[in-house]
Design an enzyme around this catalytic site. Structure first.
Site, mmCIF file in Angstrom:
data_model
loop_
_atom_site.group_PDB
_atom_site.id
_atom_site.type_symbol
_atom_site.label_atom_id
_atom_site.label_comp_id
_atom_site.label_asym_id
_atom_site.label_seq_id
_atom_site.Cartn_x
_atom_site.Cartn_y
_atom_site.Cartn_z
ATOM 1 N N ALA A 159 0.849 -1.188 0.000
ATOM 2 C CA ALA A 159 0.000 0.000 0.000
ATOM 3 C C ALA A 159 0.887 1.241 0.000
ATOM 4 O O ALA A 159 2.031 1.202 0.472
ATOM 5 C CB ALA A 159 -0.888 -0.014 1.237
ATOM 6 N N GLY B 72 0.668 -5.221 0.705
ATOM 7 C CA GLY B 72 -0.461 -5.331 -0.226
ATOM 8 C C GLY B 72 -0.047 -5.902 -1.579
ATOM 9 O O GLY B 72 -0.870 -6.473 -2.296
ATOM 10 N N GLU C 114 -0.192 -9.531 -1.102
ATOM 11 C CA GLU C 114 -1.617 -9.885 -0.990
ATOM 12 C C GLU C 114 -2.320 -9.852 -2.348
ATOM 13 O O GLU C 114 -3.167 -10.693 -2.643
ATOM 14 C CB GLU C 114 -2.297 -8.938 0.008
ATOM 15 C CG GLU C 114 -1.777 -9.154 1.425
ATOM 16 C CD GLU C 114 -2.228 -8.084 2.408
ATOM 17 O OE1 GLU C 114 -2.143 -6.878 2.063
ATOM 18 O OE2 GLU C 114 -2.687 -8.432 3.504
ATOM 19 N N GLU D 184 4.308 -5.287 7.255
ATOM 20 C CA GLU D 184 3.468 -4.267 7.905
ATOM 21 C C GLU D 184 3.814 -4.061 9.368
ATOM 22 O O GLU D 184 3.679 -2.974 9.909
ATOM 23 C CB GLU D 184 1.983 -4.639 7.787
ATOM 24 C CG GLU D 184 1.401 -4.538 6.380
ATOM 25 C CD GLU D 184 1.533 -5.819 5.565
ATOM 26 O OE1 GLU D 184 2.334 -6.705 5.937
ATOM 27 O OE2 GLU D 184 0.830 -5.936 4.543
HETATM 28 N N1 CO8 Z 1 4.535 3.356 -0.319
HETATM 29 C C1 CO8 Z 1 4.932 4.555 -0.770
HETATM 30 N N2 CO8 Z 1 6.154 4.801 -1.300
HETATM 31 C C2 CO8 Z 1 7.008 3.761 -1.376
HETATM 32 C C3 CO8 Z 1 6.657 2.468 -0.939
HETATM 33 C C4 CO8 Z 1 5.346 2.275 -0.381
HETATM 34 N N3 CO8 Z 1 4.897 1.091 0.048
HETATM 35 N N4 CO8 Z 1 7.717 1.646 -1.120
HETATM 36 C C5 CO8 Z 1 8.692 2.390 -1.688
HETATM 37 N N5 CO8 Z 1 8.276 3.662 -1.827
HETATM 38 C C6 CO8 Z 1 9.021 4.805 -2.390
HETATM 39 C C7 CO8 Z 1 10.052 5.367 -1.389
HETATM 40 O O1 CO8 Z 1 9.439 6.259 -0.473
HETATM 41 C C8 CO8 Z 1 11.027 6.045 -2.319
HETATM 42 O O2 CO8 Z 1 10.470 7.265 -2.753
HETATM 43 P P1 CO8 Z 1 11.429 8.587 -2.886
HETATM 44 O O3 CO8 Z 1 12.384 8.247 -3.997
HETATM 45 O O4 CO8 Z 1 10.469 9.675 -3.225
HETATM 46 O O5 CO8 Z 1 12.110 8.734 -1.556
HETATM 47 C C9 CO8 Z 1 11.036 5.142 -3.549
HETATM 48 O O6 CO8 Z 1 9.823 4.362 -3.472
HETATM 49 C C10 CO8 Z 1 12.204 4.187 -3.519
HETATM 50 O O7 CO8 Z 1 12.193 3.501 -2.269
HETATM 51 P P2 CO8 Z 1 13.508 3.345 -1.366
HETATM 52 O O8 CO8 Z 1 14.376 4.517 -1.487
HETATM 53 O O9 CO8 Z 1 13.063 2.950 0.014
HETATM 54 O O10 CO8 Z 1 14.199 2.101 -2.121
HETATM 55 P P3 CO8 Z 1 15.030 0.888 -1.516
HETATM 56 O O11 CO8 Z 1 15.536 0.120 -2.691
HETATM 57 O O12 CO8 Z 1 16.022 1.377 -0.508
HETATM 58 O O13 CO8 Z 1 13.956 -0.009 -0.707
HETATM 59 C C11 CO8 Z 1 11.870 -1.178 -0.377
HETATM 60 C C12 CO8 Z 1 12.882 -0.607 -1.380
HETATM 61 C C13 CO8 Z 1 12.511 -2.341 0.397
HETATM 62 C C14 CO8 Z 1 10.681 -1.662 -1.170
HETATM 63 C C15 CO8 Z 1 11.477 -0.072 0.628
HETATM 64 O O14 CO8 Z 1 11.075 1.085 -0.085
HETATM 65 C C16 CO8 Z 1 10.361 -0.456 1.546
HETATM 66 O O15 CO8 Z 1 10.592 -1.099 2.572
HETATM 67 N N6 CO8 Z 1 9.097 -0.064 1.220
HETATM 68 C C17 CO8 Z 1 7.960 -0.261 2.071
HETATM 69 C C18 CO8 Z 1 7.495 -1.703 2.064
HETATM 70 C C19 CO8 Z 1 6.329 -1.886 3.014
HETATM 71 O O16 CO8 Z 1 6.431 -1.628 4.206
HETATM 72 N N7 CO8 Z 1 5.202 -2.358 2.497
HETATM 73 C C20 CO8 Z 1 4.008 -2.570 3.265
HETATM 74 C C21 CO8 Z 1 3.115 -1.372 3.177
HETATM 75 S S1 CO8 Z 1 1.719 -1.457 4.258
HETATM 76 C C22 CO8 Z 1 0.613 -2.436 3.403
HETATM 77 O O17 CO8 Z 1 0.864 -2.884 2.327
HETATM 78 C C23 CO8 Z 1 -0.697 -2.668 4.107
HETATM 79 C C24 CO8 Z 1 -1.564 -3.619 3.350
HETATM 80 C C25 CO8 Z 1 -3.010 -3.359 3.662
HETATM 81 C C26 CO8 Z 1 -3.910 -3.539 2.462
HETATM 82 C C27 CO8 Z 1 -3.306 -2.949 1.218
HETATM 83 C C28 CO8 Z 1 -4.123 -3.053 0.016
HETATM 84 C C29 CO8 Z 1 -3.446 -2.417 -1.176
#
Ligand code: CO8
Length: 261
Positions: A65, A112, A115, A135
């Site tokens: 998400a 997500g 999922e 999460e």
């Molecule tokens: N949401 C928003 N932005 C994101 C997300 C995300 N989930 N993941 C990555 N980004 C963005 C970063 O903020 C960054 O943006 P910017 O360049 O503007 O700073 C860009 O993508 C690149 O990301 P990173 O610099 O962090 O890149 P890395 O290679 O260092 O890391 C990762 C990549 C491992 C994917 C890391 O970004 C990360 O951990 N992301 C979050 C993953 C996460 O926690 N996911 C779970 C989210 S909660 C959820 O899914 C709840 C589910 C509930 C139902 C959902 C239905 C859709």
């Protein structure tokens, strides 16, 4: 229909949805989820489409998400819209579709994203695929099937560990654990996923839908009730004219010409 966050293409009898927010790892914003729901609904209505395929890029499937969008949401808002469903489309279109849908996952499928892949009928993965439910690190939890589908797919021990620690599973472990049906090279993945979807779309559609319902019963009911459901469904497949064409074609050693594709 114009889409902003996904690409939608028709390739023969296959409806292809490509997640397309590369700057944010294909984060699933509400607008993106709505578009996925709308595309699924359109493909469901299109009689020329027999199978759906959803994919990301070679680098990432989806990082979950959109956290930036979610950060300031309040409970009442999520509850009223029933997030991740959105009234009229959204997640429920994915859950309630009848046509088969394959997920082709390369790179990360997190939260997500994992999922979304698991809500499809099966997952084909590239060697770089990684699956996780991180999460807990955000002090929230899976909300679109993670605790339920992951547990059913890979068992309690691994699902519990992944959901409680956020540990990611690589493609090899995902295949060993039954989360994905096959692992392919990155170069092969999307071509093979399309070929697999084409193969499914070429079968008789009513029996394809019936098989989906029967396999899904294994998630929903007891073995005895599931076996009964299967037997009745098998018997009723004999009411389809495609069934007699399929068997007749085999006996006559020719290709079947199904009416309902
Ligand atoms: N949401 C928003 N932005 C994101 C997300 C995300 N989930 N993941 C990555 N980004 C963005 C970063 O903020 C960054 O943006 P910017 O360049 O503007 O700073 C860009 O993508 C690149 O990301 P990173 O610099 O962090 O890149 P890395 O290679 O260092 O890391 C990762 C990549 C491992 C994917 C890391 O970004 C990360 O951990 N992301 C979050 C993953 C996460 O926690 N996911 C779970 C989210 S909660 C959820 O899914 C709840 C589910 C509930 C139902 C959902 C239905 C859709």
């Amino acid at each position: 229909m114009a889409y902003e966050h996904i690409l939608v293409e028709t390739k023969g009898a296959v409806g292809v949805i490509t997640l397309n927010r590369p700057r944010v790892y294909n984060a699933l914003s509400m607008a993106l989820i709505a578009e996925v729901g709308q595309a699924i609904t359109a493909f469901e209505r299109d009689n020329t489409i027999g199978c759906l395929l959803i994919q990301g890029s070679e680098k990432v499937f989806a990082a979950g998400a959109d956290i930036a969008e979610m950060a300031n949401k309040e409970y009442a808002e999520l509850f009223m819209s029933d997030f991740p469903n959105l009234p009229g489309d959204g997640w429920d279109a994915l859950e309630s579709r009848r046509k088969p849908m394959i997920a082709a996952v390369s790179g990360m499928a997190l939260g997500g994203g994992c999922e979304l892949a698991m809500a499809c009928d099966f997952i084909l993965a590239s060697e770089t695929a990684r699956f996780g439910q991180p999460e807990i690190k955000l002090a929230t939890m899976p909300g679109a099937g993670g605790t339920q589908r992951l547990t059913r797919a890979i068992g309690k021990a691994k699902a519990m560990e992944m959901c409680l620690t956020g540990r990611m599973m690589d493609a090899a472990e995902a295949e060993r654990s039954g989360l994905v049906s096959r692992v392919l090279s990155v170069e092969e993945l999307f071509g093979e996923a399309l070929k697999t979807a084409e193969l499914i779309a070429a079968q008789s559609r009513p029996v394809t839908l019936m098989i989906r319902e029967a396999v899904d019963q294994a998630y929903e009911t007891s073995l005895a009730a599931g076996l009964k459901f299967e037997r009745r469904a098998f018997q009723s497949s004999f009411a389809f004219e495609d069934r007699s064409e399929g068997m007749q074609a085999f006996v006559e050693k020719r290709a079947a010409n199904f009416r309902h594709r």
